[in-house]
Design a protein around this motif. Sequence first.
Motif, PDB file in Angstrom:
ATOM      1  N   ASN A  32      77.167  95.068  31.864  1.00 29.52           N
ATOM      2  CA  ASN A  32      76.538  93.863  32.452  1.00 29.52           C
ATOM      3  C   ASN A  32      75.691  94.203  33.686  1.00 29.52           C
TER       4      ASN A  32
ATOM      5  N   PHE B 288      68.983  82.223  44.264  1.00 33.93           N
ATOM      6  CA  PHE B 288      69.828  83.412  44.102  1.00 33.93           C
ATOM      7  C   PHE B 288      70.301  83.908  45.468  1.00 33.93           C
TER       8      PHE B 288
ATOM      9  N   PHE C 109      75.117  91.110  36.180  1.00 34.28           N
ATOM     10  CA  PHE C 109      75.031  89.736  35.673  1.00 34.28           C
ATOM     11  C   PHE C 109      76.345  89.379  34.989  1.00 34.28           C
ATOM     12  N   ASP C 110      76.563  88.079  34.774  1.00 34.17           N
ATOM     13  CA  ASP C 110      77.851  87.633  34.239  1.00 34.17           C
ATOM     14  C   ASP C 110      77.878  87.634  32.708  1.00 34.17           C
TER      15      ASP C 110
ATOM     16  N   LEU D 126      75.454  85.121  30.727  1.00 30.55           N
ATOM     17  CA  LEU D 126      74.090  85.620  30.574  1.00 30.55           C
ATOM     18  C   LEU D 126      74.050  86.758  29.567  1.00 30.55           C
TER      19      LEU D 126
ATOM     20  N   PHE E  64      67.592  83.441  38.263  1.00 29.01           N
ATOM     21  CA  PHE E  64      68.520  82.767  39.159  1.00 29.01           C
ATOM     22  C   PHE E  64      69.762  83.606  39.466  1.00 29.01           C
ATOM     23  N   LYS E  65      70.184  84.402  38.489  1.00 32.36           N
ATOM     24  CA  LYS E  65      71.419  85.172  38.669  1.00 32.36           C
ATOM     25  C   LYS E  65      71.202  86.605  39.136  1.00 32.36           C
ATOM     26  N   THR E  66      69.942  87.088  39.082  1.00 30.39           N
ATOM     27  CA  THR E  66      69.665  88.449  39.568  1.00 30.39           C
ATOM     28  C   THR E  66      68.594  88.483  40.656  1.00 30.39           C
TER      29      THR E  66
ATOM     30  N   THR F 224      72.726  81.411  47.186  1.00 32.14           N
ATOM     31  CA  THR F 224      74.031  81.436  46.527  1.00 32.14           C
ATOM     32  C   THR F 224      74.848  82.626  47.002  1.00 32.14           C
TER      33      THR F 224
ATOM     34  N   GLU G 257      72.480  75.560  41.482  1.00 39.38           N
ATOM     35  CA  GLU G 257      73.129  75.712  40.181  1.00 39.38           C
ATOM     36  C   GLU G 257      73.031  74.412  39.394  1.00 39.38           C
TER      37      GLU G 257
ATOM     38  N   LEU H 176      67.780  81.885  33.796  1.00 37.11           N
ATOM     39  CA  LEU H 176      69.079  82.414  34.208  1.00 37.11           C
ATOM     40  C   LEU H 176      68.972  83.823  34.785  1.00 37.11           C
TER      41      LEU H 176
END
Length: 334
Positions: A198, A289, A217-218, A221, A176-178, A292, A148, A173
């Motif tokens: 989301n 990802f 996702f958050d 994003l 990295f996030k999905t 994490t 991160e 992003l």
Amino acid sequence: MTKRKGLLDVEVDVRGLLEGIPVSSSTVSKAMTEHPTTNDSILISNALDIITRQMKVSGNRSRTISDYVLHVEHFQSVTNVQYVADITANTIYKWLDSMNVSNQTKLTRLKCLKAFLSRCFDNRWIEMKFWKTINIKVDQKVKEGATEHDVNVLLSLLDLGNFIHLRDAVAVLVMFKTGIRINTLVQLEERHIDLNNNVLNLEGSIMKNHQQIKLPFDDFLKKLLEVLIKQNAIIRTEYGKRNSLIFITKYGDVISTSPTHNNIQKRLNKYSRMYGLKNINPHALRRGFAKTLLNKGANVAVISKALGHSDISVTTKYLHLDIDEVVNNLRSYL
């Protein structure tokens, strides 16, 4: 409509005509023994043609197919083997010995040839899987995932008021996030993104394993995606382009899925060099990802499903744990 009686019968005694051709008995003997499998075997070139057509029908990616063709043709050029049935362990070792490359590269090429031979086996052109015991030992290098901190450093250095920088930031992003692959990323369309819930609704047609999946996702994003979608509309209107892709070029065009011509891939490589961020690349972002999720307590099976892996052993390589992490995790179960 029925065939006329005798239509395919040849009235001339062709066999009798052949008797006048001078052929020595030694020539006949040589022709019969030089390649005894000709009648039962298939030319490598023909087998490769059939297999590539089978792969296209099955939906294999063009790069995978081109790798088959490249390495099988190279094998044939080195060994001079013409027929599938004449491929042996010795010819494979001869091919491997001819390469002046690293063992890792040899292993990659060997896997491709083995995959070709497995398809030959499935087509019943080969009776035994003799290649199963052929292998190359290589040292396993630990590939680190992005953290991160790495991602936040890059975001702080990019000018999000610039379309290209904004697009690249969102791309980083999303990966990295999905955990999605870059080939899936560049095929994302607005219909794949549920901004109300989301969630990415990914169809099998844009996934490497061809299986549909949903990935959350958050809110951060989500906000960046909304900004990028609006900016995309401005770009497309300016240049008269019609598409609904999330990631486009500065002229509103489609981004190539080829690793050597992928705009985003090239940009990430550039940022990595410019800012000394060694783990800013598509593979590192996917590994980041996965790691994490593991650190937050996610089950390995769930992580494997999210990454789209067909074999959980591949996922465990993404989740490389150093010896201290192993002992600390084991201690919690004592």
